[in-house]
Enzyme design. Structure first.
Site, mmCIF file in Angstrom:
data_model
loop_
_atom_site.group_PDB
_atom_site.id
_atom_site.type_symbol
_atom_site.label_atom_id
_atom_site.label_comp_id
_atom_site.label_asym_id
_atom_site.label_seq_id
_atom_site.Cartn_x
_atom_site.Cartn_y
_atom_site.Cartn_z
ATOM 1 N N HIS A 1 41.814 45.774 36.252
ATOM 2 C CA HIS A 1 42.151 44.353 36.922
ATOM 3 C C HIS A 1 43.132 44.495 37.942
ATOM 4 O O HIS A 1 44.195 43.757 37.539
ATOM 5 C CB HIS A 1 42.321 43.137 35.713
ATOM 6 C CG HIS A 1 42.321 41.931 36.259
ATOM 7 N ND1 HIS A 1 41.763 40.848 35.601
ATOM 8 C CD2 HIS A 1 42.342 41.345 37.679
ATOM 9 C CE1 HIS A 1 41.585 39.711 36.108
ATOM 10 N NE2 HIS A 1 41.859 40.138 37.453
ATOM 11 N N ALA A 2 43.285 45.562 38.706
ATOM 12 C CA ALA A 2 44.263 45.747 39.566
ATOM 13 C C ALA A 2 43.847 46.228 41.011
ATOM 14 O O ALA A 2 44.830 46.626 41.704
ATOM 15 C CB ALA A 2 45.049 46.960 38.723
ATOM 16 N N GLU B 1 40.396 41.637 27.852
ATOM 17 C CA GLU B 1 41.374 42.513 28.751
ATOM 18 C C GLU B 1 42.565 42.423 27.859
ATOM 19 O O GLU B 1 43.258 41.380 27.516
ATOM 20 C CB GLU B 1 41.692 41.966 30.100
ATOM 21 C CG GLU B 1 40.369 41.950 31.184
ATOM 22 C CD GLU B 1 40.493 41.611 32.438
ATOM 23 O OE1 GLU B 1 41.816 41.219 32.795
ATOM 24 O OE2 GLU B 1 39.597 41.700 33.183
ATOM 25 N N GLY C 1 33.275 31.601 48.714
ATOM 26 C CA GLY C 1 34.683 31.123 49.235
ATOM 27 C C GLY C 1 35.388 31.893 50.261
ATOM 28 O O GLY C 1 34.789 32.662 50.843
ATOM 29 N N ARG C 2 36.669 31.763 50.014
ATOM 30 C CA ARG C 2 37.480 32.519 50.946
ATOM 31 C C ARG C 2 37.193 34.155 50.903
ATOM 32 O O ARG C 2 37.015 34.838 51.490
ATOM 33 C CB ARG C 2 39.065 32.502 50.650
ATOM 34 C CG ARG C 2 39.416 31.182 50.922
ATOM 35 C CD ARG C 2 40.985 30.950 50.426
ATOM 36 N NE ARG C 2 41.567 29.624 50.692
ATOM 37 C CZ ARG C 2 41.670 28.665 50.165
ATOM 38 N NH1 ARG C 2 40.824 28.593 49.080
ATOM 39 N NH2 ARG C 2 42.113 27.591 50.716
ATOM 40 N N ILE C 3 37.223 34.670 49.399
ATOM 41 C CA ILE C 3 36.946 36.033 49.294
ATOM 42 C C ILE C 3 35.600 36.460 49.613
ATOM 43 O O ILE C 3 35.436 37.509 50.400
ATOM 44 C CB ILE C 3 37.083 36.531 47.843
ATOM 45 C CG1 ILE C 3 38.829 36.275 47.518
ATOM 46 C CG2 ILE C 3 36.580 37.780 47.559
ATOM 47 C CD1 ILE C 3 39.318 36.523 46.054
#
Length: 369
Positions: free
Chosen positions: A330-331, A311, A203-205
């Site tokens: 997750h950052a 998480e 996809g985009r990423i």
């Protein structure tokens, strides 16, 4: 082209993928088309809840103050919400919409809030696995995302983590800190040029990650669910072939119930000896027990993880004890660019739903008129 699975699904604006890679369909979950919008509400009375992580611990917004003010300038009333991991009906009471980063939005909360006039969940980012989409459709609550905002920051993070692994940065860092300077010749850094990056989900990423990797002289192989689409310079093939050919394997697909645990013992065992694994997508895509075994017993030489099955990650998670794993909470993609573009995208979506206009990135049906 080969596909990753026999059951592809698709959505406009997002390249196709299969049920193991989990991109959404182009109709709602009941098969209905998205063509009904309610009459817009009046500005200056539209109350928009803001999840606690829209703000830093000192109370300042994560985006620039000037951009933060644009929500009020658009005629909305910002309502900061208390910290929670999952919204309750009481949290959303009296709100028309909520902008949310990480908190879950359960189905019973959506259905109860909708009865009180709640109409929109604006996700701060591309993922929506923490929102009960089926319940949102049943309740007539719109769910939107801001996928364009995270494309470049996450793609850059994927490449950064890959290069850090290949360059053996953590091992060299540990040598210096432990006073083992003389051992520097025992470790050889690896260059990306000529090596193969495998991307699961284009996809985009995934496409932006591929573009950056090609610029480093890498070969790029990728898998999409339908076997169609692709990107310039990327060799398309099935999921199993991508796994087997990759020197570095990167996950770039959303999490769904059908692709949960898609990287298990068999998949890790099929990777090249000495390969590396990068996951900035979702932790639920990976069987962490199988990953731990692959890192301690082979074939993996290392991994970089920004996401985990649970998480915040538990203190006793065995992955935390491995010295061949790079960890991030997750950052890793939360750049200044991402915060500002996500925020402005959320404002655009909020005002579109409020005014009865189609929003840019709609996951569900809009509220019915």
């Amino acid at each position: 082209m080969a596909s990753c699975s026999p059951r592809p699904v698709s959505r406009p604006e997002t390249p196709m993928t299969d049920d193991r890679m989990g991109l959404p369909q182009d109709t709602d979950h009941a098969g209905q088309s998205r063509n009904t919008y309610r009459v817009g509400l009046s500005p200056n009375t539209y109350r928009v809840g803001l999840s606690h992580d829209i703000f830093r611990p000192d109370g300042a917004p994560v985006m620039s103050p000037a951009n933060y003010d644009k929500l009020a300038e658009a005629g909305c009333i910002p309502v900061p919400l208390p910290e929670t991991r999952a919204f309750s009906p009481a949290d959303l009471a009296g709100l028309d919409a909520v902008i949310v980063r990480t908190a879950q939005v359960p189905g019973d909360t959506l259905e109860a809030a909708a009865k009180d006039g709640f109409r929109h969940v604006a996700r701060f980012g591309a993922g929506y696995d923490k929102v009960d989409i089926g319940a949102a459709n049943r309740a007539g609550v719109a769910v939107t995302t801001t996928p364009d905002a995270v494309t470049r920051p996450i793609a850059v993070a994927n490449i950064t983590l890959m290069l850090t692994l290949l360059a053996q940065v953590s091992r060299f860092d540990a040598m210096v800190r432990a006073g083992r300077w003389a051992e520097r010749g025992s470790v050889t850094a690896l260059t990306p040029t000529g090596r193969t990056l495998g991307i699961v989900g284009l996809g985009r990423i995934g496409k932006e990650t591929a573009r950056l990797a090609l610029g480093l002289g890498m070969r790029v192989v990728a898998c999409t669910g339908s076997g169609t689409g692709g990107a310039e310079g990327v060799e398309m093939m099935g999921l199993d072939a991508v796994i087997a050919r990759s020197d570095v394997l990167c996950l770039a697909c959303p999490l769904t119930e059908t692709n949960r645990g898609m990287m298990g013992a068999a998949q890790f065992a099929a990777m090249k000896p000495g390969a590396y694994f990068v996951n900035t997508a979702r932790g639920g895509l990976v069987d962490e027990t199988a990953l731990h075994a692959a890192l301690t017993e082979g074939p993996l030489a290392g991994a970089a993880l920004d996401v985990f099955e649970t998480e915040p990650v538990a203190a006793d998670n065995p992955l935390l004890g491995l010295d061949n794993v790079l960890l991030s909470p997750h950052a890793v993609g939360t750049s200044d660019e991402m915060f500002n573009v996500c925020w402005l995208g959320c404002i655009d979506a909020v005002t579109a739903i409020r005014d009865g206009r189609p929003p840019a990135s709609l996951i569900t049906d809009p509220p019915a008129g």
